[in-house]
Each structure stands twice: as structure tokens, then as C-alpha cells.
Design an enzyme around this catalytic site. Structure first.
Site, PDB file in Angstrom:
ATOM      1  N   ASP A  25      44.277  35.801  44.448  1.00  0.00           N
ATOM      2  CA  ASP A  25      44.170  36.801  45.507  1.00  0.00           C
ATOM      3  C   ASP A  25      43.084  36.351  46.473  1.00  0.00           C
ATOM      4  O   ASP A  25      42.107  35.695  46.069  1.00  0.00           O
ATOM      5  CB  ASP A  25      43.817  38.180  44.932  1.00  0.00           C
ATOM      6  CG  ASP A  25      43.739  39.245  46.009  1.00  0.00           C
ATOM      7  OD1 ASP A  25      44.814  39.685  46.471  1.00  0.00           O
ATOM      8  OD2 ASP A  25      42.625  39.617  46.405  1.00  0.00           O
ATOM      9  N   GLU A  27      40.534  37.555  49.897  1.00  0.00           N
ATOM     10  CA  GLU A  27      40.011  38.526  50.847  1.00  0.00           C
ATOM     11  C   GLU A  27      39.757  37.771  52.144  1.00  0.00           C
ATOM     12  O   GLU A  27      39.321  36.611  52.128  1.00  0.00           O
ATOM     13  CB  GLU A  27      38.727  39.180  50.339  1.00  0.00           C
ATOM     14  CG  GLU A  27      38.881  39.924  49.027  1.00  0.00           C
ATOM     15  CD  GLU A  27      39.925  41.029  49.085  1.00  0.00           C
ATOM     16  OE1 GLU A  27      40.083  41.630  50.167  1.00  0.00           O
ATOM     17  OE2 GLU A  27      40.570  41.285  48.059  1.00  0.00           O
ATOM     18  N   HIS A 166      40.079  45.629  45.970  1.00  0.00           N
ATOM     19  CA  HIS A 166      39.917  44.810  47.174  1.00  0.00           C
ATOM     20  C   HIS A 166      38.831  43.750  47.007  1.00  0.00           C
ATOM     21  O   HIS A 166      38.221  43.339  48.002  1.00  0.00           O
ATOM     22  CB  HIS A 166      39.632  45.678  48.407  1.00  0.00           C
ATOM     23  CG  HIS A 166      40.720  46.647  48.722  1.00  0.00           C
ATOM     24  ND1 HIS A 166      42.020  46.259  48.958  1.00  0.00           N
ATOM     25  CD2 HIS A 166      40.715  47.995  48.824  1.00  0.00           C
ATOM     26  CE1 HIS A 166      42.753  47.318  49.204  1.00  0.00           C
ATOM     27  NE2 HIS A 166      41.999  48.385  49.117  1.00  0.00           N
ATOM     28  N   ASP A 171      41.315  41.887  41.747  1.00  0.00           N
ATOM     29  CA  ASP A 171      42.720  42.057  42.099  1.00  0.00           C
ATOM     30  C   ASP A 171      43.592  41.016  41.408  1.00  0.00           C
ATOM     31  O   ASP A 171      44.727  41.303  41.010  1.00  0.00           O
ATOM     32  CB  ASP A 171      42.897  41.970  43.616  1.00  0.00           C
ATOM     33  CG  ASP A 171      42.389  43.216  44.336  1.00  0.00           C
ATOM     34  OD1 ASP A 171      41.781  44.077  43.664  1.00  0.00           O
ATOM     35  OD2 ASP A 171      42.594  43.328  45.554  1.00  0.00           O
TER      36      ASP A 171
END
Length: 575
Positions: A25, A27, A166, A171
Site C-alpha cells: 500500500d 500513501e 491510511h 493498510d
């Protein structure tokens, strides 16, 4: 004589318990790989249900992180100040995923950023197989089990050990738990190898294959289609420029939405309504959805549930949230999709205009004690007679102007409050003020745009058709009253006159949208603004306020752009 041939291991495929998965994942500072940067990478390497390793690092994006993204992720500029840049992180990540199958939730977003980083730094894009847990969930779960396939929803449904928040590693861990739960389900469906898993989402369901005959009699023309059950109840309403092609697509592997596949299992027939033009099809779709309220349509089902912000018609007007438009001298702002959005806009207006916020009906002779707002200067206390009806009327006129013509006063007042809160490091409160301002500005801009058209009693417009002819539409008070087509080379006068003569008679009602839903009028506006449109007849003028909210909406939209893209990636609405 038949000869038995033993299959190779390649033909059998790779058993899922022998596949190395890297669940990852990212960000980022926004939603576009071309414009934004990675701020964090988290990954979990697993095989056979066992965690083999983890990869986690913050990444210096090379520029400031937008405040809205910091609020969403908790990652701030100070946190990434000492973090490595992507040129140092990417080689290590590419080595970590070597030989593995990549897994992500809504994988195009994450893989898009990795590919963009590779291209920028001169690395070949990863050729790893990719599995998308969102696609698998849509294929395996029904709407009765989960209302949507967001990562948070799936993590709760499967009781994941980690709650997504988040942050990249958290995540990724949550996605890993979701993956394992989905693989268990896949096994019960006969999916045991990686090759079977990747092809699973591309295979039509047995119901889709069995119901293909429903598209056989659908015409190749623009119009509206209605999936119906055995009782004739509308299940789903849609539109298309080519009904046959669109309806047939529901019975192919390209249709992966779980709720639509569920609908297909119930459907027994497809009813079609051929329309003269694409705009007529779009409008008829909206009207049918609003009337029939098909349970598998998600939007436009309840146009009657919108709310309005009303500046009441009384001696000392106030701002009230209402569902009904009346033929009075009140000013209206809307429509809003929810009471919460209307309340946000009302709060923004109260920041700029000191209208009373009490709910009692007041008059010059009916007075009562003032509330705390009067003591802090937020209200002139007409309830105690401190402010005359004439003086109060100045505030009312300011509010009416802000609702219908000029949004600058409200924008300036709320922006100033946001700056004060930011200076005091009260960022959450500043974000709330931002949301209230956005609710007001966006709705005011929308309403002012709609009113430009809904004030026109009669308008005829034409657009060039693909075959050289013209599409004709009669629009009255923002409502589509008639649609037709004029063939190539024909004289326009008889066609326009015939269409006008047979058009619906429209009697306007009260409020900014007097004859149609806001969505219908917006459809018509989009068509009117498309290239090549010709105005044939028009009664009255078509104008927008010089100092209207549209000029401020662009600033609001730019501020929300990073959050909007993130929300689109995660499949969740942005308020």
C-alpha cells in the site's frame, strides 16, 4: 485408440499455497502519479499464510504535503523531513517484490505510482503478476454480505487483525488478512492456483451466461433500458447511445460489480425505450429512476429527498432547512443532498451575516429575552427590540444577496476564520470550517448556474448529429419538453415548428428549479455547453451573476483535489 497424456506442472498452474504474495500500500500527496509523489510505502510478504517479511518506510516527497492529506493520513512535513527520497527507496522495494505476485486494494492506483516512479528514475516497470483484492471481493461477495468493497468494510467483515487507518503498513496488513479470507472463499469455488485466481474475475458467472438471451431482442438505437424481475418490477435503469451493445455487456466478464451480477440473477426481462437523442435518453433515465426507484440503482433514486436552505418570509427572517419549496417571497439556496450539508452552508452564512438563529416567530410586538449570541455580537437581538425591523432588513438583504448573487462576503468571512484557527494550530476546526465553506460555495454556484436556465420560459437548441442532420430540443423552465431529429439537408423551419407545437406544456412552480429536478436541468446544461450547439429560439435572457459563486468554486475544488482523488481510489464518497 486414445492416448493419455500427463499434463505438465505449467499446465496445472501454481498452487496458491506455494505463491509468494507481496501485499503493498502507498500513501501519496495526491491522486495523480504525474503530479503527486509517494510519502510512504508499506508491504507484507506472505506465502502459505505465513508472513515472510515486511517493508515499511516514509518517503520524502520533495515538496510540502497538502494540509488535507496530512489530516487524512497523519503524515506531516516534519515526519518526512529526514526520510529517504524515492530514488533511494525504490531499488529496495523492487528487490523486495522480486519473484512475487503483487497484491493491492484497488491496485491501479498503487501500481500506477510505482510505474511512474520507475519511469522517472529509469527502471523498467515491474512485470509481476497483480491481484486486486477489491476486484476479488466484488466477484465473491454479495450486497447482502457487505454494502461496499472498501478496505475498511472488508476488514471489519472478515475480522482482520489490523484496522486500516491510511498508513501504508497498517493498510497492507489489513489487506493481507482480507486476501487470506478471500482465498479461502476462492477454494470453495474451485479456484486453487494463481492462474485460476487471476482469470476468476474475468470469467462470466453461470447466471450471466444463462441470461445472455435477454439481450437478443434489444435494438441498436439510443434509449433507456430497464431490467425487470418476473413481476415486472424495475430492478435497474440505465441509458446508452447503443442499447444492444450496452445491454449485452452486462452478460460478459467485463461486468464485475457484485450488485449488478446479483441483479442479473434476478432479472427476467429487459424492457427498452428508444429515444430520438442521447439527451432525451439521459433525461428519461433520470425520470424513470426517480419514479420507479429501482433497488439496484445507487443514484438519483430519491430526488424528493433533497433539502433547501430558506431565508424565511416573516418580519424577522431566519435561515431554515426545509424540504418543500413554496410560492412566497422567501429566498432559497439548494438543493442539498443532506440536512448536514445544508447545516454546513447555514453555519457559513451565519459567519458572515448576523441573522438571528432562534426558531420562534418574532414581530415588533412579540418580544422575548435575548440569547447568548447577542452578548457576543453575533446577533443584533431583535427579539428584545434592540434592533429595529428596518435595521434587521439590511442583514436580510445581505443574506439574500449572498445566497443568490454574490458569495464573496461569506467566502471572505469564513476564510478569515480558517486562517485564525490555523495560526492557533486548531487544524481540525479549520478543516470543519473549510467543509462548511465548500458546502455553501458549491451549492450557491450550482444553483446560480441552474437559475440561469430555469428562468427561460422557452428555448429551442440544435446540435449536429453524426449523420449530418441535427438534433433538436425544446427546453422550458429548465425541463426537456420535446426532442427530435432533423435529417441532413432538410429545411429547419417545419421541423422546429412541428417540434414546438407538440412539446410538453410546462407550468413553472416555485423556487430555483420550478419545472424539473436539478439533475435533469444539469443534464440539459451540459448538452447546451457541448461543442456545436446552436440556439434557434429563446425567450428572455440567459445570464449569470457577475459576482456569483462560480468564480470561487474553482478555488474550493483545487483545495479538495488531493482528497477527491484519494477518495476515488478507495471507492468512498468525499463530502
Amino acid at each position: 485408440m486414445e492416448i493419455a497424456v500427463q499434463g505438465t506442472l505449467d499446465e496445472l498452474g501454481t498452487p496458491l499455497d506455494q505463491v509468494t504474495f507481496v501485499v503493498f500500500d502507498l500513501e501519496t500527496t495526491g491522486g495523480s502519479p504525474a503530479e503527486h509523489a509517494i510519502t510512504e510505502i508499506g508491504a507484507v510478504k506472505v506465502r502459505g499464510g505465513e508472513v515472510l517479511g515486511e517493508f515499511a518506510t516514509l518517503v520524502d516527497p520533495g515538496g510540502p504535503i497538502p494540509p488535507f492529506i496530512s489530516v487524512l493520513t497523519g503524515i506531516t512535513d516534519s515526519m518526512v523531513m529526514a526520510a529517504p527520497r524515492i530514488d533511494s527507496v525504490l531499488p529496495a522495494f523492487l528487490e523486495f517484490i522480486t519473484g512475487a505476485t503483487l497484491v493491492a486494494h484497488n491496485s491501479p492506483f498503487d501500481t500506477g505510482f510505482i510505474k511512474a516512479a520507475c519511469a522517472a528514475l529509469g527502471y523498467p516497470a515491474p512485470a509481476n503478476p497483480v491481484v486486486d483484492t477489491a476486484d476479488l471481493a466484488r466477484r465473491m461477495l454479495t450486497r447482502d454480505e457487505v454494502p461496499n468493497c472498501k478496505l475498511g468494510t472488508l476488514a471489519r467483515f472478515f475480522r482482520a487483525a489490523t484496522e486500516p487507518c491510511h498508513r501504508a503498513l497498517a493498510d497492507a496488513r489489513a489487506t493481507t488478512d482480507v486476501l487470506h479470507a478471500l482465498l479461502e472463499r476462492a477454494g470453495s469455488l474451485g479456484v486453487h492456483t494463481l492462474e485460476e485466481l487471476r482469470s476468476f474475475v474475468r470469467t462470466p458467472t453461470p447466471e450471466q451466461q444463462r441470461k445472455r438471451h435477454l439481450a437478443d431482442s434489444v435494438p441498436s438505437a439510443p434509449g433507456v433500458y430497464v431490467f425487470e424481475d418476473r413481476r415486472g418490477e424495475a430492478l435497474y435503469v440505465g441509458k446508452s447511445g447503443n442499447l444492444r451493445t450496452r445491454v449485452r455487456s452486462y452478460f460478459t466478464a467485463g461486468e464485475t460489480r457484485s450488485r449488478i451480477r446479483e441483479m442479473i440473477g434476478i432479472a427476467e426481462r429487459v424492457r427498452t425505450i428508444v429515444c430520438a437523442t442521447g439527451l432525451e435518453a439521459e433525461v428519461r433515465e433520470l425520470r424513470l429512476i426517480g419514479a420507479a426507484k429501482p433497488r439496484y440503482n445507487r443514484r438519483s433514486r430519491f430526488p424528493e429527498k433533497v433539502v433547501w436552505l430558506k431565508l424565511t418570509d416573516e418580519p424577522f427572517p431566519r435561515l431554515s432547512i426545509v424540504r418543500e419549496l413554496r410560492a412566497d417571497d422567501a429566498a432559497y439556496l439548494g438543493p442539498f443532498g443532506s440536512s448536514r450539508a445544508a447545516e454546513d452552508a447555514r453555519t457559513a452564512l451565519h459567519e458572515a451575516v448576523p441573522l438571528r438563529q432562534c426558531t420562534e416567530r418574532l414581530s415588533a410586538t412579540r418580544l422575548r429575552s435575548a440569547c447568548a449570541l447577542a452578548e457576543i455580537g453575533r446577533c443584533g437581538a431583535p427579539c428584545e427590540g434592540r434592533e429595529s425591523q428596518a435595521d434587521y432588513a439590511l442583514h436580510v438583504e445581505s443574506a439574500r444577496r449572498a445566497m443568490e448573487h454574490d458569495a464573496a462576503m461569506v467566502f471572505t468571512a469564513v476564510e478569515a476564520r480558517m486562517e485564525r484557527l490555523s495560526v492557533e494550530q486548531r487544524y481540525e476546526e479549520a478543516a470543519s470550517e473549510r467543509d462548511r465553506l465548500a458546502a455553501y460555495v458549491r451549492t450557491a454556484a450550482r444553483m446560480q448556474r441552474l437559475r440561469g436556465l430555469t428562468r427561460i420560459p422557452h428555448l429551442v437548441a440544435a446540435a449536429p448529429a453524426f449523420d449530418g442532420g441535427w438534433e433538436l430540443h425544446v427546453i422550458r423552465y429548465g425541463r426537456l419538453a420535446a426532442a427530435g431529429v432533423m435529417p441532413r439537408g432538410a429545411h429547419p423551419t417545419p421541423y422546429v415548428e412541428a417540434l414546438v407545437a407538440t412539446a410538453e406544456t410546462v407550468a413553472p412552480g416555485p423556487g430555483p428549479t420550478p419545472a424539473a429536478s436539478a439533475e435533469e436541468t444539469e443534464c440539459i446544461l451540459r448538452w447546451l455547453e457541448s461543442p456545436g450547439i446552436r440556439l434557434v429560439q429563446i425567450e428572455g435572457g440567459w445570464s449569470m451573476p457577475t459576482h456569483g459563486a462560480a468564480r470561487l468554486k474553482a478555488r474550493i475544488d483545487r483545495a479538495y483535489e488531493p482528497l477527491a482523488r484519494r477518495s476515488q481510489r478507495e471507492g468512498r464518497p468525499l463530502r
